[in-house]
Scaffold this motif. Sequence first.
Motif, short mmCIF file in Angstrom:
data_model
loop_
_atom_site.label_atom_id
_atom_site.label_comp_id
_atom_site.label_asym_id
_atom_site.label_seq_id
_atom_site.Cartn_x
_atom_site.Cartn_y
_atom_site.Cartn_z
N ALA A 177 4.18 11.85 62.57
CA ALA A 177 4.47 13.17 63.12
C ALA A 177 5.66 13.18 64.07
CB ALA A 177 3.23 13.70 63.83
N HIS A 178 6.42 14.27 64.00
CA HIS A 178 7.51 14.62 64.92
C HIS A 178 8.71 13.67 64.85
CE1 HIS A 178 4.36 17.17 66.42
NE2 HIS A 178 3.66 16.14 66.84
N SER A 179 8.84 12.90 63.78
CA SER A 179 10.01 12.04 63.62
C SER A 179 11.10 12.79 62.86
CB SER A 179 9.62 10.75 62.90
OG SER A 179 8.81 9.95 63.73
N LYS A 180 12.35 12.29 63.00
CA LYS A 180 13.49 13.02 62.43
C LYS A 180 14.50 12.05 61.80
CE LYS A 180 13.22 16.53 66.09
NZ LYS A 180 13.96 17.18 67.20
N ALA A 181 15.00 12.45 60.65
CA ALA A 181 16.18 11.82 60.05
C ALA A 181 17.01 12.98 59.52
CB ALA A 181 15.79 10.86 58.94
N ASN A 182 17.90 13.47 60.36
CA ASN A 182 18.51 14.77 60.09
C ASN A 182 19.75 14.73 59.21
OD1 ASN A 182 16.75 16.60 61.28
ND2 ASN A 182 17.57 16.20 63.33
N HIS A 183 20.40 13.58 59.07
CA HIS A 183 21.63 13.59 58.27
C HIS A 183 21.88 12.23 57.63
CE1 HIS A 183 22.41 16.13 61.91
NE2 HIS A 183 22.25 14.99 62.53
N LEU A 184 22.28 12.25 56.38
CA LEU A 184 22.96 11.13 55.72
C LEU A 184 22.30 9.78 55.95
CD1 LEU A 184 26.46 12.40 56.86
CD2 LEU A 184 25.67 12.39 54.50
N SER B 131 5.63 7.75 65.18
CA SER B 131 5.82 9.12 65.67
C SER B 131 7.02 9.20 66.61
CB SER B 131 4.57 9.58 66.42
OG SER B 131 3.47 9.63 65.55
N ARG B 132 7.62 10.39 66.64
CA ARG B 132 8.70 10.72 67.57
C ARG B 132 9.88 9.76 67.46
NH1 ARG B 132 3.91 10.92 69.64
NH2 ARG B 132 4.11 8.84 70.55
N VAL B 133 10.17 9.34 66.27
CA VAL B 133 11.31 8.45 66.00
C VAL B 133 12.52 9.29 65.63
CG1 VAL B 133 12.20 6.69 64.41
CG2 VAL B 133 9.87 6.52 65.30
N ASN B 134 13.68 8.92 66.15
CA ASN B 134 14.94 9.57 65.76
C ASN B 134 15.78 8.56 64.98
OD1 ASN B 134 16.89 12.05 66.37
ND2 ASN B 134 18.08 10.15 66.47
N ILE B 135 16.11 8.91 63.76
CA ILE B 135 16.93 8.05 62.91
C ILE B 135 18.30 8.70 62.78
CG2 ILE B 135 17.19 7.08 60.59
CD1 ILE B 135 14.14 7.04 60.40
N GLY B 136 19.32 8.06 63.31
CA GLY B 136 20.65 8.64 63.39
C GLY B 136 21.36 8.71 62.05
N ALA B 137 22.42 9.49 62.01
CA ALA B 137 23.19 9.69 60.79
C ALA B 137 23.77 8.37 60.29
CB ALA B 137 24.32 10.69 61.03
N GLY B 138 23.73 8.18 58.97
CA GLY B 138 24.31 6.99 58.38
C GLY B 138 23.43 5.76 58.44
N THR B 139 22.20 5.91 58.93
CA THR B 139 21.28 4.77 59.01
C THR B 139 20.67 4.48 57.64
OG1 THR B 139 20.74 5.16 61.33
CG2 THR B 139 19.11 3.96 60.02
#
Length: 341
Positions: free
Chosen positions: A240-247, A257-265
């Motif tokens: 829940a609440h994790s994000k992989a917003n781009h590419l 939970s609550r993980v942010n995966i940056g662009a290009g990862t």
Amino acid sequence: MDAAGSERFGILTVEMEDPTGYGRIVREAGKIVRIVEQKDASEPQRAIREINTGIILAPTGPLRRWLSTLRNDNAQGEYYLTDAVERAVADGMEVVSAQPRALWETLGVNSKVQLAELERIHQRNLAQRLLEAGVTLLDPARIDIRGELTCGRDVTIDVNCVFEGRVHLEDGAHIGANCVLRNSTVGAGARVQPFCHFEDASVGAAGRIGPYARLRPGTVLGEDVHIGNFVEVKNSQIAAHSKANHLAYVGDATVGSRVNIGAGTITCNYDGANKYRTVIEDDVFIGSDTQLVAPVTVRRGATIGAGTTLTKEAAADKLTLSRSKQMTLDAWQRPVKQAKK
């Protein structure tokens, strides 16, 4: 079958606005006495709109006898099975008829054009059922259901969506235009933006997916997970609440939970022979352009600096990064094009 029973000759008939090409049902005093094919019909008979659909039910014994008496002295030089109707009447057998609920149920397919027309009728009927169940279709003429689609309350489906296999949309789900969903579930209140492709995937409640996201088999997303544009997820569980917003590419991974995966990862899950898993625990921040070389684990609360190639476990609540030291070369000069001789 109910109309004919075992003692009568039954015909499935239907009335058509344009009966051209079909055998006409000829009645006398309301009773069927024969079927006349188009090329053998007189002008008054061609005006008859009730036609033979080609579906009949007859007692086996008498039918064998009638078939043995058929002749081909007609306009086409063919043996007409429909001539058996006249034989039945001559033998004193009652000929009865039944009608389908809709004309399309009896339509035949002899070309790609007719197949496409019948498919559109089928899709229109499926769309009608969805509308009657309370689903909002932005255009009922532009939806394709190639399996089983079930929907909760207040579901909205935009144009040109394709549903294959078994797909379930829970209450309040919204599917954007031009999406393809195969054997997948979309949770309550989730929003799928246009041009997304799902296969054997599950989206949790309140998820935000796309546009242009791909969920491959084995993807399970928890509540309020965000998968953005040009992100691919395969055989991975994201809590829940994790994000992989781009590419990004998340493959063979377990994400907390609550993980942010940056662009290009990307998770580097394949060594050319075998697949390995990546584990990312809760509250991790992964900077842009990171490569996670599996098998590898990122512990709870860790931060991975942008541009890192991670090959070893990242410690909890610490910054881990691997990149070359930035330098400035004062004496460096940009190359200059030489004049052509």
